[in-house]
Design a protein around this motif. Sequence first.
Motif, PDB file in Angstrom:
ATOM      1  N   LEU A 210       0.661   7.119  -0.338  1.00  0.00           N
ATOM      2  CA  LEU A 210      -0.171   6.004   0.115  1.00  0.00           C
ATOM      3  C   LEU A 210      -1.167   5.619  -0.963  1.00  0.00           C
ATOM      4  CD1 LEU A 210      -0.760   4.163   2.564  1.00  0.00           C
ATOM      5  CD2 LEU A 210      -2.440   5.864   3.325  1.00  0.00           C
ATOM      6  N   CYS A 211      -1.265   4.336  -1.223  1.00  0.00           N
ATOM      7  CA  CYS A 211      -2.153   3.810  -2.252  1.00  0.00           C
ATOM      8  C   CYS A 211      -3.616   4.066  -1.887  1.00  0.00           C
ATOM      9  CB  CYS A 211      -1.892   2.316  -2.410  1.00  0.00           C
ATOM     10  SG  CYS A 211      -2.843   1.522  -3.705  1.00  0.00           S
ATOM     11  N   THR A 212      -4.457   4.258  -2.897  1.00  0.00           N
ATOM     12  CA  THR A 212      -5.884   4.478  -2.649  1.00  0.00           C
ATOM     13  C   THR A 212      -6.555   3.251  -2.044  1.00  0.00           C
ATOM     14  OG1 THR A 212      -6.337   3.827  -4.943  1.00  0.00           O
ATOM     15  CG2 THR A 212      -6.141   6.178  -4.495  1.00  0.00           C
ATOM     16  N   SER A 213      -5.939   2.066  -2.206  1.00  0.00           N
ATOM     17  CA  SER A 213      -6.546   0.842  -1.695  1.00  0.00           C
ATOM     18  C   SER A 213      -6.256   0.599  -0.218  1.00  0.00           C
ATOM     19  CB  SER A 213      -6.065  -0.365  -2.506  1.00  0.00           C
ATOM     20  OG  SER A 213      -4.663  -0.515  -2.406  1.00  0.00           O
TER      21      SER A 213
ATOM     22  N   ASN B  57       0.808  -1.222   0.000  1.00  0.00           N
ATOM     23  CA  ASN B  57       0.000   0.000   0.000  1.00  0.00           C
ATOM     24  C   ASN B  57       0.844   1.276   0.000  1.00  0.00           C
ATOM     25  OD1 ASN B  57      -2.603  -1.433   2.064  1.00  0.00           O
ATOM     26  ND2 ASN B  57      -2.602  -1.097  -0.146  1.00  0.00           N
ATOM     27  N   ILE B  58       2.146   1.119   0.107  1.00  0.00           N
ATOM     28  CA  ILE B  58       3.036   2.282   0.139  1.00  0.00           C
ATOM     29  C   ILE B  58       3.706   2.420  -1.222  1.00  0.00           C
ATOM     30  CG2 ILE B  58       5.091   3.274   1.218  1.00  0.00           C
ATOM     31  CD1 ILE B  58       4.245   1.744   3.776  1.00  0.00           C
TER      32      ILE B  58
ATOM     33  N   SER C 262     -10.356   7.922   4.352  1.00  0.00           N
ATOM     34  CA  SER C 262     -10.678   8.168   2.946  1.00  0.00           C
ATOM     35  C   SER C 262     -11.547   9.414   2.868  1.00  0.00           C
ATOM     36  CB  SER C 262     -11.411   6.968   2.333  1.00  0.00           C
ATOM     37  OG  SER C 262     -12.619   6.722   3.034  1.00  0.00           O
ATOM     38  N   VAL C 263     -11.511  10.104   1.734  1.00  0.00           N
ATOM     39  CA  VAL C 263     -12.277  11.342   1.591  1.00  0.00           C
ATOM     40  C   VAL C 263     -13.035  11.344   0.277  1.00  0.00           C
ATOM     41  CG1 VAL C 263     -10.666  12.668   3.014  1.00  0.00           C
ATOM     42  CG2 VAL C 263     -10.329  12.574   0.532  1.00  0.00           C
ATOM     43  N   SER C 264     -14.129  12.120   0.276  1.00  0.00           N
ATOM     44  CA  SER C 264     -14.895  12.360  -0.945  1.00  0.00           C
ATOM     45  C   SER C 264     -15.702  13.639  -0.731  1.00  0.00           C
ATOM     46  CB  SER C 264     -15.835  11.177  -1.257  1.00  0.00           C
ATOM     47  OG  SER C 264     -16.748  10.985  -0.193  1.00  0.00           O
ATOM     48  N   ASN C 265     -16.156  14.221  -1.827  1.00  0.00           N
ATOM     49  CA  ASN C 265     -17.023  15.414  -1.752  1.00  0.00           C
ATOM     50  C   ASN C 265     -16.447  16.528  -0.875  1.00  0.00           C
ATOM     51  OD1 ASN C 265     -19.276  16.919  -2.401  1.00  0.00           O
ATOM     52  ND2 ASN C 265     -20.466  16.159  -0.652  1.00  0.00           N
TER      53      ASN C 265
END
Length: 333
Positions: free
Chosen positions: A132-135, A83-84, A170-173
């Motif tokens: 950092l990976c999105t997963s 993930n890195i 995690s983030v959105s909007n």
Amino acid sequence: GSSTRSYINSLAAGVPTTPTTPTTPTTPVATETKVSLASDSPTGSVIGGAGNMNVAKYAFAAKDAVTVTEIKLTKVGVVSDANINNLYLADETGAVIAQYNSLSSGVATFSATKLFDVSAGATRTVALRMDLCTSASAGNTIAWTLTSATAGTATFSGLPVTSNTLTVTSVSNPSLATAAFDHQSVGASTYAGTTGVTVSNATVTVNNSAVILKSVKYTVVGSVDMVNLKNVQLKLNGTQIGSTVASVNSDGSVVFDLSATEVKLPTGNSTLDATVDVMGSPNRTMTWHILRPYDAYLIDSQYSTGIAGSFTDTNSGEITINQGQITVSFASD
């Protein structure tokens, strides 16, 4: 008599004393060679998909001058190696000074002939940054333990040093901000002795949220003698930002440290230019690049996290420096 003495004493008591000039605070001098966690080492969270994020800060103090050539850090927590995407070391100016050599079984290694110097009696603060990976799973945690630092025969006390634990979110909007740098042609030639030559021009397209530009590093490639490149300026939409850099370093690098003032790249398109005084080097060439994504330290203003920009450099052309010219004109009278 006694009354006269009392009167004289009362006058003396009312005479103001001359104030003393305050002493200038001195920078603490390191009396031992030691590593510790910096007081402003990050706390809180890291965002999946974010890049060039500060995840730890370490203070390296040296009694005698040292050159650090290798650092090893052990990952703590449940974020996997996969993930890195990248790890970096950055100095106090915000510029990345090293990219990791390896990450294996949770151990990250940085190694070079010189990672950084620490002067005698001085303390350097070095940041560990991470892509950092999105997963990466929200709720997972990560920290880094500095286990060894090699600097010739010197030995750092204080090891191991573990950073603060950070939680993945995690983030959105809005989603994380994006910043794309599209470099444009700046002309094929200039003359030795010309001042204010535009040597880099990029259209910067920002989406989702404004981006704060903390630092940017240019690298000059070509046959030009670097000592002839003076008074480098950085301009956003035609207005200078940051201080003028007196000269290009011998290795061709120029770093603009913009941490003292907030330089905000708004959503939409902006223009970022670099200019320089070309004081010599006729019949030589130069090309100016932002070579790597991490050479621009960008912060998402909404989430206060580092992000990795994207860079298109195909239009950056080589500039030839021609022999300077002298123009003679005659007065009409």
